[in-house]
Design an enzyme around this catalytic site. Structure first.
Site, PDB file in Angstrom:
ATOM      1  N   TYR A  51     110.975  39.313 102.204  1.00  0.00           N
ATOM      2  CA  TYR A  51     109.764  38.840 102.881  1.00  0.00           C
ATOM      3  C   TYR A  51     109.198  39.863 103.870  1.00  0.00           C
ATOM      4  O   TYR A  51     108.505  39.487 104.810  1.00  0.00           O
ATOM      5  CB  TYR A  51     110.048  37.516 103.586  1.00  0.00           C
ATOM      6  N   PHE A  59     105.716  32.748 111.381  1.00  0.00           N
ATOM      7  CA  PHE A  59     106.699  31.912 110.681  1.00  0.00           C
ATOM      8  C   PHE A  59     107.849  32.731 110.077  1.00  0.00           C
ATOM      9  O   PHE A  59     108.706  32.181 109.394  1.00  0.00           O
ATOM     10  CB  PHE A  59     106.019  31.079 109.584  1.00  0.00           C
ATOM     11  N   ARG A  87     102.460  31.930  88.669  1.00  0.00           N
ATOM     12  CA  ARG A  87     101.798  31.548  89.932  1.00  0.00           C
ATOM     13  C   ARG A  87     100.932  30.300  89.723  1.00  0.00           C
ATOM     14  O   ARG A  87     100.898  29.404  90.564  1.00  0.00           O
ATOM     15  CB  ARG A  87     100.935  32.697  90.462  1.00  0.00           C
ATOM     16  N   THR A  93     100.239  27.679  97.749  1.00  0.00           N
ATOM     17  CA  THR A  93     101.377  27.820  98.674  1.00  0.00           C
ATOM     18  C   THR A  93     101.697  26.516  99.390  1.00  0.00           C
ATOM     19  O   THR A  93     102.858  26.119  99.502  1.00  0.00           O
ATOM     20  CB  THR A  93     101.060  28.917  99.718  1.00  0.00           C
ATOM     21  N   ARG A 104     104.589  22.802  92.818  1.00  0.00           N
ATOM     22  CA  ARG A 104     104.437  22.387  94.221  1.00  0.00           C
ATOM     23  C   ARG A 104     103.592  21.123  94.343  1.00  0.00           C
ATOM     24  O   ARG A 104     103.844  20.277  95.204  1.00  0.00           O
ATOM     25  CB  ARG A 104     103.827  23.533  95.022  1.00  0.00           C
ATOM     26  N   HIS A 117     109.488  30.365  94.685  1.00  0.00           N
ATOM     27  CA  HIS A 117     108.806  31.635  94.975  1.00  0.00           C
ATOM     28  C   HIS A 117     108.483  32.291  93.646  1.00  0.00           C
ATOM     29  O   HIS A 117     109.273  32.211  92.704  1.00  0.00           O
ATOM     30  CB  HIS A 117     109.713  32.578  95.772  1.00  0.00           C
ATOM     31  N   GLU A 128     110.611  43.212  93.579  1.00  0.00           N
ATOM     32  CA  GLU A 128     111.516  42.074  93.748  1.00  0.00           C
ATOM     33  C   GLU A 128     112.610  42.048  92.677  1.00  0.00           C
ATOM     34  O   GLU A 128     113.763  41.727  92.962  1.00  0.00           O
ATOM     35  CB  GLU A 128     110.700  40.775  93.745  1.00  0.00           C
TER      36      GLU A 128
HETATM   37  P1  RTP Z   1     106.107  32.739  97.970  1.00  0.00           P
HETATM   38  O1  RTP Z   1     105.976  34.167  98.453  1.00  0.00           O
HETATM   39  O2  RTP Z   1     107.272  32.018  98.588  1.00  0.00           O
HETATM   40  O3  RTP Z   1     106.073  32.659  96.482  1.00  0.00           O
HETATM   41  O4  RTP Z   1     104.840  31.917  98.445  1.00  0.00           O
HETATM   42  P2  RTP Z   1     103.335  32.363  98.418  1.00  0.00           P
HETATM   43  O5  RTP Z   1     103.203  33.745  97.826  1.00  0.00           O
HETATM   44  O6  RTP Z   1     102.572  31.269  97.777  1.00  0.00           O
HETATM   45  O7  RTP Z   1     103.007  32.402  99.959  1.00  0.00           O
HETATM   46  P3  RTP Z   1     103.164  33.614 100.993  1.00  0.00           P
HETATM   47  O8  RTP Z   1     101.865  33.788 101.675  1.00  0.00           O
HETATM   48  O9  RTP Z   1     103.794  34.812 100.348  1.00  0.00           O
HETATM   49  O10 RTP Z   1     104.173  32.986 102.043  1.00  0.00           O
HETATM   50  C1  RTP Z   1     105.562  33.043 101.829  1.00  0.00           C
HETATM   51  C2  RTP Z   1     106.190  31.727 102.219  1.00  0.00           C
HETATM   52  O11 RTP Z   1     106.115  31.584 103.632  1.00  0.00           O
HETATM   53  C3  RTP Z   1     105.952  30.235 103.965  1.00  0.00           C
HETATM   54  N1  RTP Z   1     104.760  30.088 104.776  1.00  0.00           N
HETATM   55  N2  RTP Z   1     104.717  29.356 105.845  1.00  0.00           N
HETATM   56  N3  RTP Z   1     103.905  28.068 108.212  1.00  0.00           N
HETATM   57  C4  RTP Z   1     103.024  28.776 107.518  1.00  0.00           C
HETATM   58  O12 RTP Z   1     101.864  28.887 107.841  1.00  0.00           O
HETATM   59  C5  RTP Z   1     103.484  29.453 106.330  1.00  0.00           C
HETATM   60  N4  RTP Z   1     102.768  30.246 105.554  1.00  0.00           N
HETATM   61  C6  RTP Z   1     103.584  30.660 104.568  1.00  0.00           C
HETATM   62  C7  RTP Z   1     105.814  29.443 102.691  1.00  0.00           C
HETATM   63  O13 RTP Z   1     107.056  28.844 102.381  1.00  0.00           O
HETATM   64  C8  RTP Z   1     105.464  30.498 101.669  1.00  0.00           C
HETATM   65  O14 RTP Z   1     105.927  30.146 100.386  1.00  0.00           O
HETATM   66 MG    MG Z   2     104.324  35.399  98.458  1.00  0.00          MG
END
Ligand code: RTP
Ligand code: MG
Length: 149
Positions: A51, A59, A87, A93, A104, A117, A128
């Protein structure tokens, strides 16, 4: 278009809730090919590296704590347009915004625990897969592949 590979992970909430089979089943039924899979406890180092793009976000610490809190199920899937297809199947998300029919949207409630993820680009998929899978991935043909092109 050539087959693409993507890194998919069932997060700790998905493993704890018994959703590994459900997630695997959705990608299998879609036609994607499984090249590698393992249940594993994530170290802080691996979580922070995975990450890294979110290091400055508020966060970040919660995200690292969550992903290291219980085992995850890490996978590599292959298929034409595998990255964007996965995706789309995952949904937005925040499960509150994710459409019904997506993982989701069907199975999640909150952004912090959104079950899966998936890599978001060819560059992140390559990064990754290299980060999570030191071991070589399976290399095999499927008879069904002629029906998926
Ligand atoms: P992921 O990487 O887990 O596949 O999810 P994503 O691309 O859809 O979202 P991303 O922007 O990469 O964010 C990674 C993970 O961080 C958590 N998150 N929390 N509290 C918040 O505002 C917030 N924003 C993101 C989520 O669990 C997200 O999957
Ligand atoms: Mg992501």
């Amino acid at each position: 278009m050539a087959a693409e590979r993507t890194f998919i992970m069932v997060k700790p909430d998905g493993v704890q809730r018994g959703l590994v089979g459900e997630v695997v089943s959705r990608f299998e039924r879609k036609g994607l090919k499984l090249l590698g899979a393992k249940l594993m406890q994530v170290s802080n180092e691996l979580a922070e590296s995975h990450y890294a793009e979110h290091r400055e976000r508020p966060f970040f610490n919660d995200l690292v704590s969550f992903i290291t809190s219980s085992p995850v199920f890490a996978m590599v899937w292959e298929g034409e347009n595998a990255i964007s297809i996965a995706r789309n199947m995952m949904g937005k998300t925040n499960p509150a915004d994710a459409a019904p029919g997506t993982i989701r949207g069907d199975l999640g409630l909150t952004i912090g625990m959104n079950i899966v993820h998936g890599s978001d680009s060819p560059d992140s998929a390559a990064r990754e897969i290299a980060l999570w899978f030191n071991e070589s991935l399976a290399d095999y043909e499927r008879a069904v592949d002629v029906w998926l092109k």
